[in-house]
Design an enzyme around this catalytic site. Structure first.
Site, PDB file in Angstrom:
ATOM      1  N   ASN A  13      63.180   0.282  39.561  1.00 23.87           N
ATOM      2  CA  ASN A  13      63.130   1.859  38.475  1.00 23.87           C
ATOM      3  C   ASN A  13      61.052   0.856  38.705  1.00 23.87           C
ATOM      4  O   ASN A  13      60.763   0.314  38.003  1.00 23.87           O
ATOM      5  CB  ASN A  13      63.095   1.674  37.757  1.00 23.87           C
ATOM      6  N   LYS A  15      58.469   3.273  37.591  1.00 24.62           N
ATOM      7  CA  LYS A  15      57.496   3.488  36.999  1.00 24.62           C
ATOM      8  C   LYS A  15      56.533   4.605  37.434  1.00 24.62           C
ATOM      9  O   LYS A  15      56.889   4.952  38.156  1.00 24.62           O
ATOM     10  CB  LYS A  15      57.735   3.564  36.027  1.00 24.62           C
ATOM     11  N   HIS A  98      65.084   8.820  30.916  1.00 21.41           N
ATOM     12  CA  HIS A  98      65.277   6.943  31.075  1.00 21.41           C
ATOM     13  C   HIS A  98      64.419   6.966  29.310  1.00 21.41           C
ATOM     14  O   HIS A  98      64.110   8.413  29.403  1.00 21.41           O
ATOM     15  CB  HIS A  98      63.891   7.047  31.790  1.00 21.41           C
ATOM     16  N   GLU A 100      61.811   6.324  27.928  1.00 21.55           N
ATOM     17  CA  GLU A 100      60.501   6.205  28.282  1.00 21.55           C
ATOM     18  C   GLU A 100      60.616   8.331  27.801  1.00 21.55           C
ATOM     19  O   GLU A 100      59.515   8.700  26.971  1.00 21.55           O
ATOM     20  CB  GLU A 100      60.186   5.794  28.951  1.00 21.55           C
ATOM     21  N   GLU A 170      70.733   0.857  28.692  1.00 20.86           N
ATOM     22  CA  GLU A 170      69.316   0.410  28.207  1.00 20.86           C
ATOM     23  C   GLU A 170      69.264  -0.155  26.977  1.00 20.86           C
ATOM     24  O   GLU A 170      68.424   1.346  26.452  1.00 20.86           O
ATOM     25  CB  GLU A 170      68.308   1.299  29.029  1.00 20.86           C
ATOM     26  N   GLY A 176      61.091  -3.634  29.039  1.00 22.03           N
ATOM     27  CA  GLY A 176      59.631  -3.437  29.144  1.00 22.03           C
ATOM     28  C   GLY A 176      59.617  -5.202  28.117  1.00 22.03           C
ATOM     29  O   GLY A 176      58.164  -5.246  28.354  1.00 22.03           O
ATOM     30  N   SER A 216      64.969  -5.243  30.764  1.00 21.99           N
ATOM     31  CA  SER A 216      63.916  -7.121  30.708  1.00 21.99           C
ATOM     32  C   SER A 216      64.919  -7.682  32.074  1.00 21.99           C
ATOM     33  O   SER A 216      65.479  -8.954  31.621  1.00 21.99           O
ATOM     34  CB  SER A 216      63.648  -7.891  29.642  1.00 21.99           C
TER      35      SER A 216
HETATM   36  C1  PEP Z   1      63.617   0.005  33.133  1.00 22.20           C
HETATM   37  O1  PEP Z   1      62.270   0.453  33.971  1.00 22.20           O
HETATM   38  O2  PEP Z   1      64.319   1.090  33.340  1.00 22.20           O
HETATM   39  C2  PEP Z   1      63.281  -1.210  33.110  1.00 22.20           C
HETATM   40  C3  PEP Z   1      64.499  -1.891  32.202  1.00 22.20           C
HETATM   41  O3  PEP Z   1      62.376  -2.225  32.831  1.00 22.20           O
HETATM   42  P1  PEP Z   1      62.311  -3.219  33.118  1.00 22.20           P
HETATM   43  O4  PEP Z   1      63.348  -4.382  33.299  1.00 22.20           O
HETATM   44  O5  PEP Z   1      61.271  -4.145  32.250  1.00 22.20           O
HETATM   45  O6  PEP Z   1      63.009  -3.886  31.289  1.00 22.20           O
END
Ligand code: PEP
Length: 259
Positions: A13, A15, A98, A100, A170, A176, A216
């Site tokens: 992703n 972003k 997501h 976010e 997630e 992040g 992460s």
């Molecule tokens: C994501 O954006 O879906 C995500 C899991 O980000 P990260 O791997 O940076 O935690």
């Protein structure tokens, strides 16, 4: 990753990152590096880069996805992008819900459900994201939150409609932050998601349902996460922007009993 029914999927992703030139360069690296990967690979690029990345990925098995969509097919919805437009630009997939988007853009389960319907109607593979916040986990509400997101997000379908769906677990506290769920925490949540999906739409669908872990994921922790029986892949944010890290994640080392 124990079932022969489920092909692993590693998805990046991107972003709101990367210029067109950077997107093209990363897509080329992913395409070249995907050869020999044990599962499928996908990238979710920003809307602005979809057409150039589609051109790079043309003819390759790497799938392309958008990061969001709007549920209407067309009309006066300034700033929005429809499922049909996403398909037209060359995507096979789309992210939906997501965290976010849930948090920063007030995406409710009702909107998520409409987006899922639009994606499936257009023939896109939706990756539906679910997950709890830290406060919810600390209040022992993880399962309740997942249950509601699944029940409401997946409402009103026939089991056959849902065949293409992928779910991404997630945990919001792991996105992040550099704090990854332990393999046991991921497995516990994935198993709960699979059982909930079985209760909602039957074993035939849920046993083939791919459930990705996101939060992460790095080159250092991907192998132990992928060794869990109900972890069928990874949704990768930060590490998907680093060519070498993402290539290593794509080539995770499958456990001995893997498909
Ligand atoms: C994501 O954006 O879906 C995500 C899991 O980000 P990260 O791997 O940076 O935690």
């Amino acid at each position: 990753m124990s079932s022969n029914l489920r092909k692993p999927l590693i998805a990046g992703n991107w972003k709101m990152h990367l210029t067109l030139a950077e997107s093209v360069a990363l897509a080329k690296a992913v395409k070249e590096g995907s050869s020999g990967a044990p599962g499928e690979v996908a990238v979710f690029a920003p809307f602005t880069a979809l057409s150039v990345v589609a051109e790079v990925l043309k003819g390759s098995p790497v799938k392309l996805g958008a990061q969001d969509l709007y549920w209407e097919t067309h009309g006066a919805y300034t700033g929005e992008v429809s499922a049909g437009q996403i398909k037209d630009v060359g995507c096979q997939m789309t992210l939906i819900a997501h965290s976010e988007r849930r948090k920063l853009f007030h995406e409710t389960d009702e909107k998520v459900n409409k987006k899922l319907k639009a994606a499936l109607t257009a023939g896109l593979i939706p990756v539906l994201c679910v997950g709890e916040t830290l406060e919810e986990r600390e209040a022992q509400r993880t399962f309740k939150v997942l249950q509601t997101q699944l029940e409401e997000g997946l409402k009103g379908f026939a089991p056959t409609d849902l065949a293409p769906v992928v779910i991404a677990y997630e945990p919001v506290w792991a996105i992040g932050t550099g704090k990854t769920a332990t393999p046991d925490q991921a497995e516990e949540a994935h198993l709960f998601i699979r059982k909930t999906c079985a209760r909602l739409y039957g074993e035939a669908w849920s046993s083939g349902l791919r459930i990705l872990y996101g939060g992460s994921v790095t080159a250092d922790n991907v192998d132990t996460l992928m060794a869990q029986p109900n972890v069928d892949g990874a949704l990768v944010g930060g590490a998907s922007l680093k060519k070498d890290a993402f290539l290593r994640i794509m080539h995770f080392k499958a456990p001995a009993n893997a498909k």
